[in-house]
Design a protein around this motif. Sequence first.
Motif: not given
Length: 389
Positions: A204-205, A187-188, A208, A157
């Motif tokens: 959010d990260l 995820r980025s 992932s 991430a």
Amino acid sequence: MTVLTCGIAGARAQDEILIGQTIPYSGPVSALSVIGNTHQAFFTRLNEQGGINGRKVKLLSVDDGYSPPKTVEMTRRLVEQDKVFLMFASVGTPTNVAVHKYLNSRKVPQLFVTTGATRWADPANYPWTMGWQQSYTGEARVFAKYILGNIKDPKIAILSQNDESGKDMLAGFIEGLGEGASKMIVRSVTYEATDPTVDSQIIDLKASGANVFMNFATPKFAAQAIRRARDLGWRPTQFVSSVSATIASVLKPAGADADSNIIVTQYVKDTTDATWKDDPAMKEYLAFMSKYYPQGNAADQFGVLAYSIAQTLVQVLVQCGNDVTRERIMREAANLRQLKLPLLLPGIEINTSPTNFQPIQQARLARFDGTTYVLFGDVIDVDQPARAK
């Protein structure tokens, strides 16, 4: 006293060398104000000791708040009204980008820019600009190489700033991962320098499922990210970019004392590392901080960085001798050979040439043990271009 005769590329310093600098003394990356404060203290001491070749060095360091429009305003004032001889070690990628073409068009040295963007090492197109620290792309490639060799089934991430510095880190990292990058990066996300927090990005990260976190953020947001990840119970192996690798300004405020999963690159000695307790160079630096910048935090690595950059400028001016012109400044800046500064890690040296405007191209990896960074592995060539011989 005659200070300068400016207005042409060959402007020559007289009794006093007047240099300019923009620093975020306020704003979202004000943690980097340590750099400007250290430089002011450094040149105060230098002048007390007689200056360089009989010339004092006067620094005009002004606040741009990490705002590119303000940087333009301040830089134009320094060049056109204050008549500075050169711009020295100004901080920030977006801020320096804003005056990059302007300074080159006026043939004013933009020397030892304090950011690792790759654009500062482009002598063919910008012969009046030179960076100092390792490049963001090179640093990110080092991280990628370590991950490939040491972490099984990495799920990565990434948090980066939505500007050229963040894009450089991301590009170098993807390049370093190679063909498998798209599968490993799960995820980025990015943030803006004006955002209040990165809390939502970290949530959010974490979602992932990543077991590796590339924290490519500036100090304020890097600290927020470390703290939020810990609060969420997310403990991936974490890589923090060099711009935020300071314990005093990032890890301590983040409450990272119990974390031992943070990896960084280093090229200057760490004041918190007991390895250097009896090192003469470290003792001299700490004595300097105590006398000339007592309100500063001697444990802040930004001070060590600033001190080393200032020593590099001194070397350039010494090499100029009595021929201190703007052209000579750039010629000598591009003629640094195996320069071993006292606070660089052993085995790391500065080399430049007319085609190599990247002074620092080596680093070592270090892991935070909850108290300090512990170096491991050998000196690494960070950037692909061969160093000047």
